[in-house]
Design an enzyme around this catalytic site. Structure first.
Site, short mmCIF file in Angstrom:
data_model
loop_
_atom_site.label_atom_id
_atom_site.label_comp_id
_atom_site.label_asym_id
_atom_site.label_seq_id
_atom_site.Cartn_x
_atom_site.Cartn_y
_atom_site.Cartn_z
CB ILE A 193 -10.68 -9.33 -2.67
CG1 ILE A 193 -9.23 -8.83 -2.75
CG2 ILE A 193 -11.44 -8.57 -1.59
CD1 ILE A 193 -9.09 -7.42 -3.26
CB THR A 247 -13.43 -2.63 -1.94
OG1 THR A 247 -13.75 -4.01 -2.16
CG2 THR A 247 -14.16 -2.12 -0.71
NE ARG A 267 -8.29 -0.60 -9.79
CZ ARG A 267 -7.76 -1.08 -8.68
NH1 ARG A 267 -8.54 -1.22 -7.60
NH2 ARG A 267 -6.50 -1.43 -8.63
CG ASP A 307 -11.74 2.21 -0.53
OD1 ASP A 307 -11.55 3.20 0.21
OD2 ASP A 307 -10.82 1.46 -0.91
CD GLU A 311 -9.92 5.74 -6.71
OE1 GLU A 311 -9.06 5.57 -5.82
OE2 GLU A 311 -10.49 4.82 -7.31
CG HIS A 338 -7.99 3.22 -3.71
ND1 HIS A 338 -8.18 3.32 -5.07
CD2 HIS A 338 -7.67 1.92 -3.49
CE1 HIS A 338 -7.98 2.15 -5.65
NE2 HIS A 338 -7.68 1.29 -4.70
CB ALA A 396 -10.56 -1.17 0.90
#
Length: 324
Positions: A162, A241, A243, A266, A271, A290, A292
């Site tokens: 990414i 984006t 963890r 994100d 979480e 979350h 993204a």
């Protein structure tokens, strides 16, 4: 032709990946065997697993442990509709060929990141809040003298799948400088010539926006702590984006409560955040659940990638490992 089974974990995810009539799989050079598997340990799954040469899995699929694989003697290929397979095969993959469609899932994450970089540099979120509060003319040059996407620096942490895609997107904005921190020697390969490789401290002190794309590894757990956060410029924006565990949650909360930096998160640790977390209400924090990664229509891109893998496997069956 290849005999394949679907075990993506839920009917809803199956439909969103492949369509209500599995139309995305229509042109696969193969035969779908059995019903869609939602519980790999049920007696009803035995016949399907026994026939399958390929198994399509997803985020909701239970781990393919050794006892499950033993019930699939013809299985040679696993195609995972997700971003990684480490959790999927806890006992190893043996002689299986394993693919994931993480490249397809990386696309929306990189798009989300690029959008947030541009909006953060433009100070869009602060402008929106100010305009809502005043409900009158806002003197942009008075209120936002540093806003804009010219002569700004973006720090990318990790040349991951990414991270590299984000860097590629940033090449389309010549007013932005791209800094990269990645300690691995291979990180320099195949990147645009304008990317400047720096150490982590330099990246943090020199960037207007920092975006985190490091993988979850023992060495990246809480790699950004209170010392690292303190190096960020006043008013800088931190985007995560990847963890939540890569950033020390307590240190991040303290910095954000102080109002010194901005954050677009994100992912968080934990979480979701507890309902009483102050991050939900801070004006300098944008939280998304979350979002993204692939969601909604974007899942169809992943489904198409799965279909491509199955078709390629059918065309190259002679190159696959011999069945166990």
């Amino acid at each position: 032709m290849i005999d394949y089974a679907l075990a993506v974990g839920s009917a809803r995810l199956t439909e969103r990946l492949f369509g209500t009539s599995l139309d995305v799989l229509r042109d696969v050079q193969g035969r779908r065997v059995g019903d869609i598997l939602h519980d790999l340990r049920s007696p009803a799954s035995d016949q399907t697993l026994a026939q399958a040469e390929a198994l399509v899995t997803g985020w909701d699929t239970a781990p393919l442990t050794a006892d499950i694989l033993a019930r699939a003697p013809r299985l040679r290929l696993v195609v995972h509709a997700g971003g990684g397979t480490d959790h999927l095969l806890p006992d190893g993959c043996g002689d299986l060929t394993v693919f994931d469609v993480g490249d397809a899932n990386a696309v929306p994450v990189a798009e989300y990141t690029l959008a947030m970089i541009l909006l953060a540099n433009k100070e869009t979120f602060r402008a929106q809040q100010l305009y809502r509060r005043r409900r009158a003319v806002v003197d942009r040059e008075e209120e936002f003298p540093s806003a804009g996407n010219f002569d700004r620096s973006v720090g990318v942490i990790s040349a991951s799948r990414i991270g590299r895609l984000v860097i590629d997107h940033l090449e389309g904005f010549p007013g932005l400088r791209t800094l990269l921190y990645d300690p691995h020697p291979s990180a320099r390969a195949g990147l645009p010539p304008g990317v400047v490789h720096v150490d982590l401290d330099t990246l943090l002190t020199s960037s207007d926006v920092v975006t985190v794309h490091a993988p979850v590894l023992p060495e990246t757990h809480r790699m950004i702590g209170s010392r690292e956060l303190s190096l960020l410029r006043d008013g800088a924006t931190l985007i995560n984006t990847s963890r939540g565990s890569i950033i020390d949650a307590g240190a991040l909360e303290a910095e954000l409560v102080s109002g010194r930096i901005q954050a677009i998160l994100d992912v968080t640790d934990p979480e979701p955040l507890p309902a009483q977390s102050p991050l939900y209400d801070l004006p300098n924090v944008l939280l998304t659940p979350h979002m993204a990664g692939s969601v909604g229509t974007e899942l169809r891109r992943m489904g198409a990638a799965v279909a491509d893998h199955l078709t390629a496997a059918a065309q190259q069956r002679a190159r696959l490992p011999v069945p166990r």
